[in-house]
Design an enzyme around this catalytic site. Sequence first.
Site, PDB file in Angstrom:
ATOM      1  N   GLY A  37       0.849  -8.125  45.459  1.00  0.00           N
ATOM      2  CA  GLY A  37       1.487  -8.038  46.843  1.00  0.00           C
ATOM      3  C   GLY A  37       3.106  -8.253  46.817  1.00  0.00           C
ATOM      4  O   GLY A  37       3.833  -7.601  47.264  1.00  0.00           O
TER       5      GLY A  37
ATOM      6  N   ASN B 171      -0.081 -13.721  57.755  1.00  0.00           N
ATOM      7  CA  ASN B 171      -0.773 -14.549  56.693  1.00  0.00           C
ATOM      8  C   ASN B 171      -1.261 -16.126  57.592  1.00  0.00           C
ATOM      9  O   ASN B 171      -2.081 -16.588  57.125  1.00  0.00           O
ATOM     10  CB  ASN B 171      -0.417 -14.616  55.371  1.00  0.00           C
ATOM     11  CG  ASN B 171       1.183 -14.874  55.377  1.00  0.00           C
ATOM     12  OD1 ASN B 171       1.807 -14.201  56.070  1.00  0.00           O
ATOM     13  ND2 ASN B 171       1.429 -16.191  55.022  1.00  0.00           N
TER      14      ASN B 171
ATOM     15  N   CYS C 294       3.664 -22.493  49.723  1.00  0.00           N
ATOM     16  CA  CYS C 294       4.255 -23.667  49.012  1.00  0.00           C
ATOM     17  C   CYS C 294       5.038 -23.090  47.945  1.00  0.00           C
ATOM     18  O   CYS C 294       5.068 -21.944  47.457  1.00  0.00           O
ATOM     19  CB  CYS C 294       2.779 -24.175  48.229  1.00  0.00           C
ATOM     20  SG  CYS C 294       1.794 -24.566  49.403  1.00  0.00           S
TER      21      CYS C 294
HETATM   22  N1  PLP Z   1       2.196 -10.883  51.678  1.00  0.00           N
HETATM   23  C1  PLP Z   1       1.435 -11.413  52.406  1.00  0.00           C
HETATM   24  C2  PLP Z   1       1.114 -11.238  53.979  1.00  0.00           C
HETATM   25  C3  PLP Z   1       0.715 -12.482  51.666  1.00  0.00           C
HETATM   26  O1  PLP Z   1      -0.242 -13.214  52.499  1.00  0.00           O
HETATM   27  C4  PLP Z   1       0.702 -12.668  50.468  1.00  0.00           C
HETATM   28  C5  PLP Z   1       0.116 -13.735  49.377  1.00  0.00           C
HETATM   29  O2  PLP Z   1      -0.245 -14.851  50.115  1.00  0.00           O
HETATM   30  C6  PLP Z   1       1.435 -11.749  49.602  1.00  0.00           C
HETATM   31  C7  PLP Z   1       2.435 -10.846  50.247  1.00  0.00           C
HETATM   32  C8  PLP Z   1       1.870 -11.993  48.113  1.00  0.00           C
HETATM   33  O3  PLP Z   1       0.591 -11.258  47.761  1.00  0.00           O
HETATM   34  P1  PLP Z   1       0.726 -11.572  46.095  1.00  0.00           P
HETATM   35  O4  PLP Z   1      -0.120 -12.992  46.154  1.00  0.00           O
HETATM   36  O5  PLP Z   1      -0.507 -10.549  45.513  1.00  0.00           O
HETATM   37  O6  PLP Z   1       1.688 -11.694  45.216  1.00  0.00           O
END
Ligand code: PLP
Length: 409
Positions: free
Chosen positions: A78, A167, A346
């Site tokens: 992500g 998140n 974190c």
């Molecule tokens: N975007 C959101 C809303 C997330 O919650 C996270 C991970 O916690 C990410 C992006 C990043 O994703 P990745 O862990 O696959 O790099």
Amino acid sequence: MEEMPQPQPSRVYLDHAATTPMVPAALAALTEAAGLAGNASSLHGSGRRARALVEDSRERIAAALDAHPTEVVFTSGGTEADNLAVLGTYAARTRSDPLARGVVSSTIEHHAVLEPVEVLERRGAEVRLVAPEPSGILSVEAVVEAIEDLERMGTPAALVSLMWANNEIGTIQPVREVAEVARARGIVVHTDAVQAAGPCPISFTESSVDLMALSAHKLGGPMGIGVLLAVRDATLEPVVHGGGHERGLRSGTLPVAAIAGCAAAVEDAVRHRAEESNRLITLRDRLIEGALALDLGITVGGSWTPGSAADRLPGNVHLIVPRCEADSLLFLLDSVGIEASTGSACQAGVPGRSHVLDALGMAAAGQVGVVRFTLGRSSTAADVVAALAALASCVPRARAAYAVGGVGA
Ligand code: PLP
């Protein structure tokens, strides 16, 4: 239904938003493909077999998310998908229109969006970060105001980036409404759907966005693989340069086994979405209602409508616990086997101040106790009972520690 793997049998894992265990179908696809040799770019038989697996996975992901296979761009996760969307769009748009230096996003985005936006600001972008309402949901009008403000300044927006679901507090954002307004003005729209993909019904085509970031490990697939859905005529420049893989948008040898695991997880998540969503809403509401009934002054962070996933993710329980420190509460919960989180990012294991709680006008996470329980495929009614019992015993202890200024009460 297939038996879900439990993260650790003796523990109650309620941190599915951080990462969720692989579903059996994804694990099987990953392990089967991991035994194959072959680079998907090689022309020999082994290479062609690897390529066939990649393309089959691409088609299945596209079908599950109502996208075209050519719109699926594999990334390392992500974070990389968000970076490619934000940095790549800005580079391409300002190249064709040097005045379009505006960027609109929100104060509650994940750092995977906020940090590249900050990079752009240091490079001369005009940035508007829109704050949410006290409910944790952005108003479409506020986003439109930011777009119009940039137009008045003579630096029209190149990009609007708005997350689908937050998140930390799990609130669902009006992405489609914003996308319709922004695209009508020729602005590229990206959404970080990392937390939404899986629990929320997603049609890339109907979402009206140009770009959408997904992460396999948040929906039952392996870590280290993600997808940027990008419309075929996306205004996008690569961030990672090399062999020109993935429509030239993301170079690098494709991780075939991870891609196969990702496709199996996406399909599985979409297939079980409706029933899982209903099941999790029931568990979520039971946990929230139980926590409120503990008579400990606990409140819910962000909008919550019982029985509904319209405003809040089905598996998100974000609780505000006054008069204790988040870290000591988490530590105490962990000591009795309950694995939860504050939800804020974190850095190298050191919990940071929550920019989301700041955006909602709450004190720093260190002063107001917060705990985020996130439920997923392996969560059960017994987990909810255990979490409530743990809260009842740990909150008073965390408060006692807070009162004397220590953690080890
Ligand atoms: N975007 C959101 C809303 C997330 O919650 C996270 C991970 O916690 C990410 C992006 C990043 O994703 P990745 O862990 O696959 O790099």
